[in-house]
Design a protein around this motif. Structure first.
Motif, short mmCIF file in Angstrom:
data_model
loop_
_atom_site.label_atom_id
_atom_site.label_comp_id
_atom_site.label_asym_id
_atom_site.label_seq_id
_atom_site.Cartn_x
_atom_site.Cartn_y
_atom_site.Cartn_z
N LYS A 1 0.84 -1.21 0.00
CA LYS A 1 0.00 0.00 0.00
C LYS A 1 0.88 1.26 0.00
O LYS A 1 0.65 2.19 -0.76
CB LYS A 1 -0.89 -0.03 1.25
N ARG B 1 2.51 2.11 -3.35
CA ARG B 1 1.69 2.32 -4.55
C ARG B 1 1.85 3.68 -5.21
O ARG B 1 1.47 3.88 -6.36
CB ARG B 1 0.21 2.06 -4.23
N ASP B 2 2.40 4.65 -4.48
CA ASP B 2 2.65 5.96 -5.10
C ASP B 2 3.94 5.98 -5.91
O ASP B 2 4.24 6.96 -6.58
CB ASP B 2 2.74 7.05 -4.01
N VAL B 3 4.72 4.92 -5.80
CA VAL B 3 6.01 4.88 -6.50
C VAL B 3 5.79 4.34 -7.92
O VAL B 3 5.28 3.23 -8.10
CB VAL B 3 7.02 3.98 -5.73
N THR B 4 6.17 5.14 -8.91
CA THR B 4 5.87 4.80 -10.31
C THR B 4 6.37 3.40 -10.70
O THR B 4 5.62 2.61 -11.29
CB THR B 4 6.53 5.84 -11.25
N GLN C 1 4.23 0.70 -9.27
CA GLN C 1 2.96 0.60 -10.00
C GLN C 1 3.14 -0.23 -11.27
O GLN C 1 2.33 -1.11 -11.59
CB GLN C 1 2.45 1.99 -10.40
N GLU D 1 13.07 8.31 -7.84
CA GLU D 1 11.87 8.37 -6.99
C GLU D 1 11.85 7.17 -6.02
O GLU D 1 11.59 7.33 -4.82
CB GLU D 1 10.62 8.33 -7.89
N PHE E 1 12.20 7.15 -1.91
CA PHE E 1 11.21 6.44 -1.10
C PHE E 1 11.93 5.54 -0.09
O PHE E 1 11.57 5.50 1.09
CB PHE E 1 10.30 5.60 -2.01
#
Ligand code: MG
Length: 401
Positions: A232, A235-238, A241, A314, A318
């Protein structure tokens, strides 16, 4: 004595003069790959082995070294021994090497040289990961500092003791040059009086990017395993995804325990694929005709596509925010920093307590560098044991971790 042995005894600089083929045939290697036949050789001349090539021989010397065995007891991110499944510095090194070989083969580079560099790249790591390195760097601020890359070269050139009449592992020049990661553009970087080209060999560049790929992916895996992050949060990490899309397409289900490890696998596959595709296109465009050409470009050739460079940055940020700077990791880091500092100061004041090899070298290395050699070589467990033994008074308790 075999014919090959007899032929080899007169060879001084490089023990392989090209009479025998590379382990993979000459036709397989690209023009820009390093060939052992044109190696700058070893610091101390030695006769060719009667069946082993120079770079595989370097690899074996690294694997059979004490420093390599100690990697098993050193932290990658999670303190060694705190979980059965976490990477150690050794398993990290093995993963880096596997990735590096895959990329090298696809690019038709010299796999044996790539493998040797990858296996040796972290030999100079201190106990307790980068925190241990930072403490030693501070302790040596007035004595040239401490850097694990420079220490890797120091180990293979000086600190290992095994071969008659010489210190170190006497590795090929190309493997040693591949361990020098930071080349300042302002002033020439030298190895044995030879000015290094602006860029490392493509083989060393591959080992370098494989290091990044390995830690990007296995630190995600270990971070999830250790409960610091989860699907979860990622999930913002390209890149995550993209990897989870691939995992789902391959049949992985989100409610299955296989989902995260399989997505990590997809992430690694995607990153490796991106490097290979990008570099293949770059090489077709630049068409370096020799390894030397490839080392003289203004920038590195072995890179991600520009798009993936942004994405990988990115992911890296993270990891810093959610894993490396996680409160539980930072808390342990604070305590192990104290262990390293206590040990360094303890041996600085009582150098007779160090091992005989280190003591013998002190007149040549100086006290501070000698203590750094000794402390940096320790495994996590040995450092904690000595800390409990010697530094009880220094920190008021014997068990700091
Ligand atoms: Mg590494």
């Amino acid at each position: 004595m075999t014919e090959a042995k007899l032929q080899s005894t007169s060879c001084r600089v490089s023990e392989d003069t090209g009479a025998r083929p590379e382990p993979v045939s000459e036709e397989f290697l690209a023009s820009y790959a390093v060939r052992s036949a044109v190696s700058r050789g070893r610091r101390a001349a030695m006769p060719a082995h009667y069946f082993r090539q120079p770079f595989p021989r370097d690899r074996d010397r690294i694997i059979h070294s004490r420093a390599f065995r100690r990697l098993d007891g050193k932290t990658q991110v999670f303190l060694n021994g705190t979980g059965d499944h976490f990477r150690t510095r050794l398993t990290h090194t093995i993963e880096v090497t596997a990735i590096a070989r895959t990329i090298a083969r696809q690019l038709r580079l010299n796999e044996d040289l790539t493998e040797a560099i990858a296996l040796a790249h972290d030999l100079g790591h201190t106990p307790f990961g980068h925190m241990g390195e930072r403490v030693l760097d501070e302790c040596l601020a007035e004595y040239g500092g401490f850097d694990h890359n420079a220490q890797s070269l120091r180990i293979v050139d000086h600190l290992e003791k095994k071969y008659p009449g010489l210190d170190g592992l006497n590795l090929s020049w190309e493997v040693r040059a591949g361990l020098i990661k930071h080349r300042e553009q302002q002033r020439p970087c030298l190895l044995d009086g030879v000015i290094l080209p602006p860029q490392p060999t493509l083989e060393a560049q591959v080992a370098d990017i494989a290091d990044d790929l390995a830690y990007y992916t296995h630190d995600v895996d270990d971070g999830c395993d250790g409960g610091l992050i989860n699907d979860k949060a990622l999930r913002d990490v390209t890149l995550w995804q993209m990897a989870r899309k691939q995992a789902a397409a391959d049949g992985a289900r989100e409610d299955d325990q296989r989902f995260v490890p399989y997505t990590v696998r997809c992430l690694l596959d995607m990153l490796v694929g991106n490097v290979i595709a990008n570099v293949t296109a770059e090489l077709a465009k630049l068409s370096p005709s020799t390894s030397f050409d490839a080392q003289n470009y203004a920038r590195r050739i072995i890179t991600f596509t520009p798009e993936f460079q942004i994405h990988s940055q990115e992911l890296r940020l993270f990891l810093f925010e959610h894993v490396y700077r996680h409160p539980s990791v930072m808390e342990v880091n604070g305590r192990v920093a104290q262990v390293m500092s206590n040990l360094f100061n303890h041996f600085l004041h009582d150098p007779d307590l160090m091992g005989p090899g280190t003591r013998e070298r002190l007149s040549a290395t100086g006290l501070h560098r000698g203590v750094a050699d000794y402390v940096s070589g320790m495994t996590d467990g040995f450092a904690l044991k000595l800390h409990g033994q010697y530094c009880h008074d220094a920190c008021g308790r014997s068990e700091v971790v």
